[in-house]
Design an enzyme around this catalytic site. Structure first.
Site, PDB file in Angstrom:
ATOM      1  N   LYS A  23     -21.854 -17.314   4.656  1.00 59.81           N
ATOM      2  CA  LYS A  23     -22.847 -17.962   5.507  1.00 59.81           C
ATOM      3  C   LYS A  23     -23.838 -18.767   4.667  1.00 59.81           C
ATOM      4  O   LYS A  23     -24.139 -19.914   4.973  1.00 59.81           O
ATOM      5  CB  LYS A  23     -23.575 -16.882   6.323  1.00 59.81           C
ATOM      6  N   ARG A  93     -30.411 -12.217   8.242  1.00 56.13           N
ATOM      7  CA  ARG A  93     -29.024 -11.890   8.590  1.00 56.13           C
ATOM      8  C   ARG A  93     -28.210 -11.623   7.351  1.00 56.13           C
ATOM      9  O   ARG A  93     -28.413 -12.230   6.310  1.00 56.13           O
ATOM     10  CB  ARG A  93     -28.340 -13.066   9.289  1.00 56.13           C
ATOM     11  N   GLY A 102     -20.144  -9.199  13.325  1.00 59.95           N
ATOM     12  CA  GLY A 102     -20.849  -8.107  13.987  1.00 59.95           C
ATOM     13  C   GLY A 102     -20.873  -6.796  13.217  1.00 59.95           C
ATOM     14  O   GLY A 102     -21.279  -5.777  13.747  1.00 59.95           O
ATOM     15  N   MET A 104     -22.488  -6.094  10.341  1.00 58.30           N
ATOM     16  CA  MET A 104     -23.752  -5.721   9.696  1.00 58.30           C
ATOM     17  C   MET A 104     -24.922  -6.169  10.564  1.00 58.30           C
ATOM     18  O   MET A 104     -24.737  -6.789  11.588  1.00 58.30           O
ATOM     19  CB  MET A 104     -23.797  -6.295   8.301  1.00 58.30           C
ATOM     20  N   ARG A 337     -18.488 -21.456   9.971  1.00 58.13           N
ATOM     21  CA  ARG A 337     -17.519 -20.780   9.107  1.00 58.13           C
ATOM     22  C   ARG A 337     -16.128 -21.091   9.642  1.00 58.13           C
ATOM     23  O   ARG A 337     -15.990 -21.529  10.789  1.00 58.13           O
ATOM     24  CB  ARG A 337     -17.758 -19.270   9.103  1.00 58.13           C
ATOM     25  N   HIS A 455     -18.088  -9.732  21.390  1.00 60.09           N
ATOM     26  CA  HIS A 455     -17.689  -8.896  20.254  1.00 60.09           C
ATOM     27  C   HIS A 455     -16.244  -8.446  20.381  1.00 60.09           C
ATOM     28  O   HIS A 455     -15.439  -8.541  19.459  1.00 60.09           O
ATOM     29  CB  HIS A 455     -18.616  -7.679  20.183  1.00 60.09           C
ATOM     30  N   ARG A 617      20.985   2.502  -2.229  1.00 60.40           N
ATOM     31  CA  ARG A 617      20.457   3.493  -3.177  1.00 60.40           C
ATOM     32  C   ARG A 617      21.154   4.825  -2.954  1.00 60.40           C
ATOM     33  O   ARG A 617      21.304   5.275  -1.822  1.00 60.40           O
ATOM     34  CB  ARG A 617      18.964   3.680  -2.978  1.00 60.40           C
ATOM     35  N   SER A 764      14.689  -2.229  -9.756  1.00 62.14           N
ATOM     36  CA  SER A 764      13.885  -2.393  -8.546  1.00 62.14           C
ATOM     37  C   SER A 764      12.739  -1.389  -8.627  1.00 62.14           C
ATOM     38  O   SER A 764      12.963  -0.180  -8.754  1.00 62.14           O
ATOM     39  CB  SER A 764      14.739  -2.145  -7.302  1.00 62.14           C
ATOM     40  N   GLY A 766      10.172   1.096  -7.653  1.00 62.57           N
ATOM     41  CA  GLY A 766       9.857   1.996  -6.533  1.00 62.57           C
ATOM     42  C   GLY A 766       8.381   2.343  -6.669  1.00 62.57           C
ATOM     43  O   GLY A 766       7.994   3.358  -7.238  1.00 62.57           O
ATOM     44  N   THR A 767       7.570   1.464  -6.131  1.00 59.71           N
ATOM     45  CA  THR A 767       6.131   1.619  -6.378  1.00 59.71           C
ATOM     46  C   THR A 767       5.505   2.771  -5.585  1.00 59.71           C
ATOM     47  O   THR A 767       4.380   3.153  -5.859  1.00 59.71           O
ATOM     48  CB  THR A 767       5.388   0.304  -6.073  1.00 59.71           C
ATOM     49  N   CYS A 831      10.804  -2.445  -4.171  1.00 56.28           N
ATOM     50  CA  CYS A 831      11.169  -1.984  -2.833  1.00 56.28           C
ATOM     51  C   CYS A 831      10.232  -0.892  -2.327  1.00 56.28           C
ATOM     52  O   CYS A 831      10.478  -0.297  -1.288  1.00 56.28           O
ATOM     53  CB  CYS A 831      12.618  -1.526  -2.788  1.00 56.28           C
ATOM     54  N   TYR A 851      12.347 -10.767  -6.455  1.00 60.36           N
ATOM     55  CA  TYR A 851      12.227 -10.555  -5.011  1.00 60.36           C
ATOM     56  C   TYR A 851      11.337  -9.358  -4.692  1.00 60.36           C
ATOM     57  O   TYR A 851      11.103  -8.496  -5.538  1.00 60.36           O
ATOM     58  CB  TYR A 851      13.613 -10.353  -4.369  1.00 60.36           C
TER      59      TYR A 851
HETATM   60  C1  PEP Z   1       9.673   4.183  -3.953  1.00 66.57           C
HETATM   61  O1  PEP Z   1       9.507   5.254  -4.510  1.00 66.57           O
HETATM   62  O2  PEP Z   1       8.889   3.242  -4.061  1.00 66.57           O
HETATM   63  C2  PEP Z   1      10.849   3.973  -3.095  1.00 66.57           C
HETATM   64  C3  PEP Z   1      11.084   2.789  -2.570  1.00 66.57           C
HETATM   65  O3  PEP Z   1      11.609   5.034  -2.814  1.00 66.57           O
HETATM   66  P1  PEP Z   1      11.217   6.195  -1.797  1.00 66.57           P
HETATM   67  O4  PEP Z   1      10.039   5.730  -1.025  1.00 66.57           O
HETATM   68  O5  PEP Z   1      12.410   6.397  -0.950  1.00 66.57           O
HETATM   69  O6  PEP Z   1      10.928   7.324  -2.696  1.00 66.57           O
HETATM   70 MG    MG Z   2      11.157   6.622  -4.716  1.00 63.77          MG
END
Ligand code: PEP
Ligand code: MG
Length: 876
Positions: A23, A93, A102, A104, A337, A455, A617, A764, A766-767, A831, A851
């Site tokens: 703002k 404000r 809305g 704050m 805005r 709102h 997998r 890949s 596996g986060t 993934c 990817y």
């Molecule tokens: C992961 O661990 O990120 C994953 C994709 O495998 P899963 O969730 O099946 O453990």
């Molecule tokens: Mg996993």
């Protein structure tokens, strides 16, 4: 020179958003381009952060700077703050870097006290106006700054109206309002044990402090977490000269959008109320008039209004959301805005603006919040079904979508019933920011009062929730939990359905149909695809999900969780036989039964993916998800295995693990029992050969080994895969290319990725597991204590939803560098759930992944996020 914490609007510009808030930066920019705005100054976000660093006090130096800047504002306006001649009144404000509508607190008419109110009355010749402004100020200040609930004041106002026999606030006379001010002040004193503060300087500092404090209020915290806004940004505070829309019949206040925020139509969309302050329009207390009326009432002002709206849109190259006030015929803009809009409107605006030559495709891509696409991907009402239901009321089509549920009459009720698994529609007289959690929980929101800019409408559009606003035919009795329309009474057990695109409210529960990507959506997504370099795959375990993902633009499957194929009742039984088998022979017997099922599933997936790559997998079942727990299940399994229940219970208890997530799962299973990997390889390879033959395709299956932390694990399992696959291929006498790669989801795998890469065709990430194992907290249990972390600002967000780039992200970086150091073209993907989260997608783009893979409904979100990442940070 010491740091500057306060800027006059004339000292800033649009690039200073981080410091001045959205703002503040826009007010500065508007000053620079000559838009008529009331002058003022901004106290910076750094001052807010310093306030928190200094144990929640504003230091004397900053207070001094605020007062000094106020002196300059007095010079600019020719008014005096707290003075007995031409008194300066201001609004205070909040204004964070990202807009938080809305969320704050705001204080208006500051600078009024027992003395200045008299001066204002005299100078304006309008005593009624002066006391109306004063009573509003007392109420807002008491509520926002001093924690005395505004409802108590409203109650006093209500009593007074009854006493005087009037219905509307505007019917109270100057004398009445004078009396009301005395009542308000007395109530204030009763509650606070001191007089209402009379020193405008003290009022100002208290109010600025209150805005800083509001940055940390619960509804702001919820909103920030939902919208990825870190608490470290802080909020700025804007102090701006008041102009008054409540000075009589040539004054008014309104809200304007340069294009329609619900449909995107290229036509100014604005609403206003004469003789009202801006809060009256936004709060939805009186239903405002469309701007076209202003053309009849005040044609010159209207023309000037249109000119400014167009100038602002052209200047910002985006649809603007503005507030304006007309004070005795003179027009002021109070803020601008980039406007929040529905997903449909966003797409239309983006595509139109490219066609109009106002923005490039790249700029258009950046105009859309990827998460917003989500609303377009969800079902709409089936038109045939809709005809069978009666429209009981029609309101404004405030936020599109289709929603069905039972009626909930309060935010808390909506939240609780949602948590208990019910689908509810939140029905309210009007919503306020306190309702935020209920609005999130509800399928849709229906309000009786309020316009398109109320709102409820603004917040619902922001979250992509379906909303119908201002359905005036409905009477809501919140106390007794009933809703009455045309004489018919509905209770919390009744279903209603909302069509947010038409504003229609239906009785009953209406079936929905699947969405499609076409029209503006299709055009826009085709631009995203042209631009992006990161590919987008999907996580899918069934042909149905895979087909959905293809419709949404997936370019392959990045993860099939094969254990998920065995959740169905008849299959889990065989899976359990395999898990509890104590001999290789018994296990092979169970695997024999699983093979045709698995092969059939894979064929279904390959077909749904139409020749695109499919990553399968191998089994990764945390055992606790599969073992029987109910007596009957155990008895049935024992009978099938010709074991006594006691013996089976013994086996199950032997299989019990204290930390199943870190137990006998992933590649560890295939290492203990190679026959599992053999069966799965057979299913993957035979299915691919058969589908390629049948369809004439060249599907390349990608076999992925989970939970590898040591190269020798991968080597061992890969060996089994290769032996089995090559034997089948040779036996069938066909050619089939296949890959064997691994998930990278254990920190040790990241730091030894150079070793692992030698054995892997792809990685890949596996986060999900990588986050779990890096933080050392369980993905299943963290929810219970992470909320304390958010409350205490230890974390701003859920690291399972949004990648922790500073920690977990570093493991990803290490693995990328080490992996590619050994194999330059090593294919890299992700993934985990983060593959569909926009800010995480940016990180994966920047770190050179090929990817991301995410659930089908997030595929379009990831496609757009990937395009945005490329625009912001181009890579080859
Ligand atoms: C992961 O661990 O990120 C994953 C994709 O495998 P899963 O969730 O099946 O453990
Ligand atoms: Mg996993």
């Amino acid at each position: 020179m010491s740091k500057k914490y306060v800027y006059l609007f004339s000292e800033g510009d649009a690039t200073m958003k981080n410091l001045l808030g959205g703002k503040g930066a826009n007010l500065a920019e508007m000053t620079n381009i000559g838009i008529p705005i009331p002058m003022g100054f901004t106290v910076t976000t750094e001052a807010c952060n310093k306030y928190y660093d200094d144990e929640k006090v504003i230091t004397p130096e900053i207070i001094e700077e605020i007062h000094a800047t106020m002196n300059k504002l007095e010079e600019v306006t020719g008014k005096s703050f707290g003075g007995t001649v031409n008194p300066l009144l201001v609004s205070v404000r909040s204004g964070a870097r990202a807009s938080m509508p809305g969320m704050m607190d705001t204080i208006l008419n500051l600078g009024l006290n027992d003395e200045t109110v008299e001066v204002v009355a005299k100078e304006t010749g309008n005593e009624r106006f002066a006391y109306d402004s004063y009573r509003r100020f007392i109420m807002m200040f008491a509520d926002v700054v001093m924690d005395v609930d505004k409802k108590d004041f409203e109650e006093i106002l209500h009593e007074m109206k009854e006493e005087k026999g009037v219905e509307l606030d505007t019917e109270l006379s100057a004398e009445d309002l004078k009396e009301l001010v005395v009542k308000f002040k007395n109530y204030y004193k009763e509650r606070k044990g001191e007089d209402f503060p009379q020193d405008p300087k003290a009022q100002l500092i208290e109010s600025i402090t209150a805005v800083f404090r509001s940055w940390d209020n619960p509804r702001a915290n919820v909103y920030r977490r939902m919208n990825d806004i870190p608490s470290s940004w802080g909020t700025a505070v804007n102090v701006q000269e008041m102009v008054f829309g409540n000075k009589g019949e040539t004054s008014g206040s309104g809200v304007a959008f340069s294009r329609n925020p619900a449909t995107g139509e290229r036509k100014i969309f604005a609403e206003y109320l004469m003789n009202a302050q801006g809060e009256d329009v936004v709060a939805g207390i009186r239903t405002p008039q469309p701007i076209e009326e202003l053309e009849k009432q005040m044609p010159e002002t209207y023309n000037q209004f249109v000119e400014i709206v167009n100038k602002l849109e052209n200047h910002y190259h985006d649809m603007q959301d503005m507030e304006f006030t007309i004070e005795e015929g003179k027009l002021f803009f109070l803020q601008t805005r980039n406007g929040k809009r529905t997903a449909q409107a966003a797409l239309k605006i983006a595509v139109d603006m490219v066609e109009e030559g106002l923005v490039t495709k790249e700029q258009a891509i950046l105009m859309m919040d990827p998460k917003q696409l989500d609303t377009l991907l969800h079902p709409a009402f089936d038109t045939e079904e809709m005809k069978k239901h009666e429209i009981i009321a029609t309101g404004l089509p405030a936020s599109p979508g289709a929603a069905t549920g039972k009626i909930a009459f309060s935010a808390l009720e909506a939240k609780e019933r949602h948590e208990a698994g019910e689908k509810v529609i939140l029905v309210r007289q009007e919503t306020s920011p306190e309702d935020i959690e209920g609005m999130i929980a509800a399928e849709g929101i229906l309000t009786v009062r309020g316009g398109m800019t109320s709102h409820a409408a603004v917040v619902a559009r922001g979250m992509g929730a379906c909303c119908v606003a201002g359905a005036g035919a409905i009477k809501v009795d919140e106390k007794n939990k009933t809703m009455t329309v045309n004489g018919k009474v509905y209770s919390s057990e009744d279903y209603i359905s909302l069509d947010g695109s038409t504003g229609d409210v239906y009785e009953g529960n209406i079936a929905t149909v699947e969405p499609e990507i076409s029209g503006h959506f299709g055009t826009f997504m085709s631009w995203a695809d042209e631009i992006r370099s990161l590919k987008v795959r999907t996580n899918a375990d069934t042909p149905h999900d895979a087909a959905q993902a293809i419709k949404f633009g997936a370019e392959g499957i990045g993860l099939t969780r094969t254990e998920h194929m065995f959740f169905a009742e008849d299959r889990i039984f065989i899976m359990r036989q395999m898990i509890v088998a104590r001999t290789e022979e018994a296990r092979r017997a169970a695997l024999e039964k699983l093979l045709p099922m698995q092969k059939g599933d894979f064929k279904g997936l390959y077909k749904a993916m139409e020749g695109h790559p499919v990553t399968v997998r191998f089994l990764d079942p945390p055992l606790h998800e599969f073992l029987p727990t109910k007596e009957k299940e155990i008895a049935d399994l024992a009978a099938e295995l010709k074991l006594s229940v006691a013996d089976l219970n013994g086996i199950i208890s032997d299989l019990h693990e204290f930390n199943p997530m870190m137990g006998h799962r992933g590649c560890r299973l295939s290492i203990s029992y190679p026959e599992i990997a053999e069966m799965q390889t057979r299913a993957v390879i035979e299915a691919a050969i058969e589908v390629n033959e049948e369809m004439g395709w060249n599907t390349v299956p990608e076999i992925m080994i989970p939970l590898v932390g040591e190269v020798n694990e991968l080597k061992y399992v890969k060996n089994i895969v290769k032996k089995t696959a090559d034997a089948i291929i040779a036996e069938k006498g066909v050619e089939l290319k296949y890959l064997v790669g691994t998930m990278i989801e254990i920190p040790r795998a990241c730091v030894t990725a150079d070793e692992i890469a030698k054995e892997a065709d792809f990685f890949s990430f596996g986060t999900n597991d990588l986050t779990q194992m890096s933080f050392g907290f369980s993905r299943d249990d963290a929810g219970t204590f992470l909320k304390h972390y958010y409350d205490k600002k230890i974390y701003d967000f859920d690291p399972f939803a949004k990648l922790d780039q500073t920690g977990v992200g570093q493991f990803v970086k290490i693995a990328v560098e080490k992996g590619r150091g050994v194999k330059e073209n090593l294919k890299l993907g992700v993934c985990g759930e983060h593959g569909g989260d926009p800010s995480s997608v940016h990180f994966f783009h920047e770190n050179g992944l090929d990817y991301v893979s995410c659930s089908p409904f997030r595929v379009p979100v990831a496609r757009l996020a990937a395009a945005q990442a490329q625009v912001k940070n181009p890579r080859k």
